[in-house]
Write a protein that holds these residues in place. Structure first.
Motif, PDB file in Angstrom:
ATOM      1  N   GLN A  37      16.617  49.196  49.638  1.00  0.00           N
ATOM      2  CA  GLN A  37      17.613  48.570  50.505  1.00  0.00           C
ATOM      3  C   GLN A  37      16.965  47.760  51.626  1.00  0.00           C
ATOM      4  O   GLN A  37      17.432  46.674  51.973  1.00  0.00           O
ATOM      5  N   HIS A  38      15.877  48.251  52.162  1.00  0.00           N
ATOM      6  CA  HIS A  38      15.166  47.500  53.204  1.00  0.00           C
ATOM      7  C   HIS A  38      14.529  46.234  52.626  1.00  0.00           C
ATOM      8  O   HIS A  38      14.507  45.188  53.275  1.00  0.00           O
ATOM      9  N   PHE A  39      14.017  46.334  51.401  1.00  0.00           N
ATOM     10  CA  PHE A  39      13.415  45.160  50.789  1.00  0.00           C
ATOM     11  C   PHE A  39      14.483  44.133  50.425  1.00  0.00           C
ATOM     12  O   PHE A  39      14.286  42.928  50.596  1.00  0.00           O
ATOM     13  N   LEU A  40      15.637  44.609  49.960  1.00  0.00           N
ATOM     14  CA  LEU A  40      16.758  43.697  49.694  1.00  0.00           C
ATOM     15  C   LEU A  40      17.173  42.976  50.975  1.00  0.00           C
ATOM     16  O   LEU A  40      17.452  41.775  50.963  1.00  0.00           O
ATOM     17  N   ASN A  41      17.213  43.701  52.083  1.00  0.00           N
ATOM     18  CA  ASN A  41      17.540  43.076  53.369  1.00  0.00           C
ATOM     19  C   ASN A  41      16.546  41.966  53.695  1.00  0.00           C
ATOM     20  O   ASN A  41      16.940  40.887  54.142  1.00  0.00           O
ATOM     21  N   LEU A  42      15.255  42.211  53.488  1.00  0.00           N
ATOM     22  CA  LEU A  42      14.240  41.173  53.721  1.00  0.00           C
ATOM     23  C   LEU A  42      14.549  39.937  52.881  1.00  0.00           C
ATOM     24  O   LEU A  42      14.564  38.812  53.392  1.00  0.00           O
ATOM     25  N   GLU A  48      16.514  34.138  52.305  1.00  0.00           N
ATOM     26  CA  GLU A  48      17.639  33.339  51.793  1.00  0.00           C
ATOM     27  C   GLU A  48      17.967  33.554  50.312  1.00  0.00           C
ATOM     28  O   GLU A  48      18.435  32.643  49.632  1.00  0.00           O
ATOM     29  N   TYR A  49      17.762  34.766  49.807  1.00  0.00           N
ATOM     30  CA  TYR A  49      18.139  35.071  48.423  1.00  0.00           C
ATOM     31  C   TYR A  49      19.643  35.361  48.373  1.00  0.00           C
ATOM     32  O   TYR A  49      20.131  36.206  49.126  1.00  0.00           O
ATOM     33  N   PRO A  50      20.400  34.682  47.491  1.00  0.00           N
ATOM     34  CA  PRO A  50      21.830  34.969  47.380  1.00  0.00           C
ATOM     35  C   PRO A  50      22.058  36.336  46.717  1.00  0.00           C
ATOM     36  O   PRO A  50      21.392  36.670  45.733  1.00  0.00           O
ATOM     37  N   LYS A  51      22.988  37.107  47.247  1.00  0.00           N
ATOM     38  CA  LYS A  51      23.261  38.442  46.711  1.00  0.00           C
ATOM     39  C   LYS A  51      23.629  38.406  45.233  1.00  0.00           C
ATOM     40  O   LYS A  51      23.310  39.318  44.485  1.00  0.00           O
ATOM     41  N   GLY A  52      24.284  37.340  44.796  1.00  0.00           N
ATOM     42  CA  GLY A  52      24.725  37.246  43.410  1.00  0.00           C
ATOM     43  C   GLY A  52      23.623  36.993  42.407  1.00  0.00           C
ATOM     44  O   GLY A  52      23.860  37.048  41.195  1.00  0.00           O
ATOM     45  N   MET A  53      22.398  36.738  42.870  1.00  0.00           N
ATOM     46  CA  MET A  53      21.295  36.442  41.958  1.00  0.00           C
ATOM     47  C   MET A  53      20.415  37.665  41.675  1.00  0.00           C
ATOM     48  O   MET A  53      19.392  37.544  41.022  1.00  0.00           O
ATOM     49  N   PHE A  54      20.830  38.839  42.146  1.00  0.00           N
ATOM     50  CA  PHE A  54      20.041  40.054  41.922  1.00  0.00           C
ATOM     51  C   PHE A  54      20.540  40.840  40.721  1.00  0.00           C
ATOM     52  O   PHE A  54      21.739  40.884  40.449  1.00  0.00           O
ATOM     53  N   MET A  80      14.142  34.579  35.357  1.00  0.00           N
ATOM     54  CA  MET A  80      13.572  35.557  36.269  1.00  0.00           C
ATOM     55  C   MET A  80      12.676  34.849  37.287  1.00  0.00           C
ATOM     56  O   MET A  80      11.776  34.100  36.912  1.00  0.00           O
ATOM     57  N   PHE A  81      12.970  35.079  38.560  1.00  0.00           N
ATOM     58  CA  PHE A  81      12.221  34.445  39.643  1.00  0.00           C
ATOM     59  C   PHE A  81      11.288  35.439  40.329  1.00  0.00           C
ATOM     60  O   PHE A  81      10.121  35.163  40.536  1.00  0.00           O
ATOM     61  N   LEU A  82      11.836  36.617  40.667  1.00  0.00           N
ATOM     62  CA  LEU A  82      11.060  37.629  41.396  1.00  0.00           C
ATOM     63  C   LEU A  82      11.364  39.006  40.828  1.00  0.00           C
ATOM     64  O   LEU A  82      12.525  39.384  40.689  1.00  0.00           O
ATOM     65  N   LEU A  83      10.328  39.743  40.511  1.00  0.00           N
ATOM     66  CA  LEU A  83      10.417  41.111  40.011  1.00  0.00           C
ATOM     67  C   LEU A  83       9.725  42.018  41.023  1.00  0.00           C
ATOM     68  O   LEU A  83       8.576  41.771  41.386  1.00  0.00           O
ATOM     69  N   VAL A  84      10.450  43.044  41.506  1.00  0.00           N
ATOM     70  CA  VAL A  84       9.897  43.946  42.525  1.00  0.00           C
ATOM     71  C   VAL A  84       9.995  45.382  42.050  1.00  0.00           C
ATOM     72  O   VAL A  84      11.069  45.841  41.657  1.00  0.00           O
ATOM     73  N   PRO A 138       7.978  34.476  48.655  1.00  0.00           N
ATOM     74  CA  PRO A 138       8.606  33.157  48.583  1.00  0.00           C
ATOM     75  C   PRO A 138      10.050  33.163  49.074  1.00  0.00           C
ATOM     76  O   PRO A 138      10.769  34.140  48.865  1.00  0.00           O
ATOM     77  N   PHE A 139      10.440  32.071  49.700  1.00  0.00           N
ATOM     78  CA  PHE A 139      11.848  31.847  49.973  1.00  0.00           C
ATOM     79  C   PHE A 139      12.535  31.578  48.643  1.00  0.00           C
ATOM     80  O   PHE A 139      11.890  31.159  47.675  1.00  0.00           O
TER      81      PHE A 139
END
Length: 142
Positions: A37-42, A48-54, A80-84, A138-139
């Motif tokens: 949740q903290h990483f999602l907040n970041l 500027e990651y849109p919530k709908g793209m997760f 796929m842009f970012l994998l965490v 990345p932004f």
């Protein structure tokens, strides 16, 4: 829960649950979920990651095994842009964790791959079929 090396935000807690920023529902509060949740907040509030793209806990098959990635962010085309991969703060980010996220990325083919335990964070960018460690997250690419 432990203070993390991630931006603070107004966390919604109830009993032993935390309100998910993306799923918009209460989920069980574990140390790993605290980090997620903290990483999602970041990503949402600062990069500027849109919530709908997760896609959280995105299911995939790897050598006949079902696996789930912690955080997957798609680009505008749905690639796929970012994998965490998130771990609890007390989990060491070692070669085993790097191997885990690398195996996931063989299936998901993300442009960026990251691991975090909320205290330490590492990110790599895919360049010519290999991952190169970089210093900045990345932004979102709109």
């Amino acid at each position: 829960m432990q203070k993390l090396k991630l931006p603070e935000f107004e966390v919604k807690l109830k009993d032993k649950n935390i309100f998910c920023l993306v799923r918009k529902k209460w989920v069980v509060l574990t140390p790993e979920e605290w980090v997620r949740q903290h990483f999602l907040n970041l990503l949402i509030s600062h990069l500027e990651y849109p919530k709908g793209m997760f896609r959280l806990e995105y299911s995939m098959s790897y050598f006949k095994n079902q696996k789930r990635s912690d955080i997957s962010a798609l680009d505008k085309e749905g690639k796929m842009f970012l994998l965490v991969e998130c771990k609890a703060p007390n989990v060491k980010l070692d070669q085993k964790v790097i191997n885990q996220v690398s195996e996931y990325n063989k299936v998901l083919d993300s442009q960026y791959v990251a691991i975090t335990n909320g205290m330490n964070h590492f990110i790599w960018k895919r360049e010519e079929n290999r991952l190169t460690q970089i210093n900045e997250f990345p932004f979102y690419q709109s």
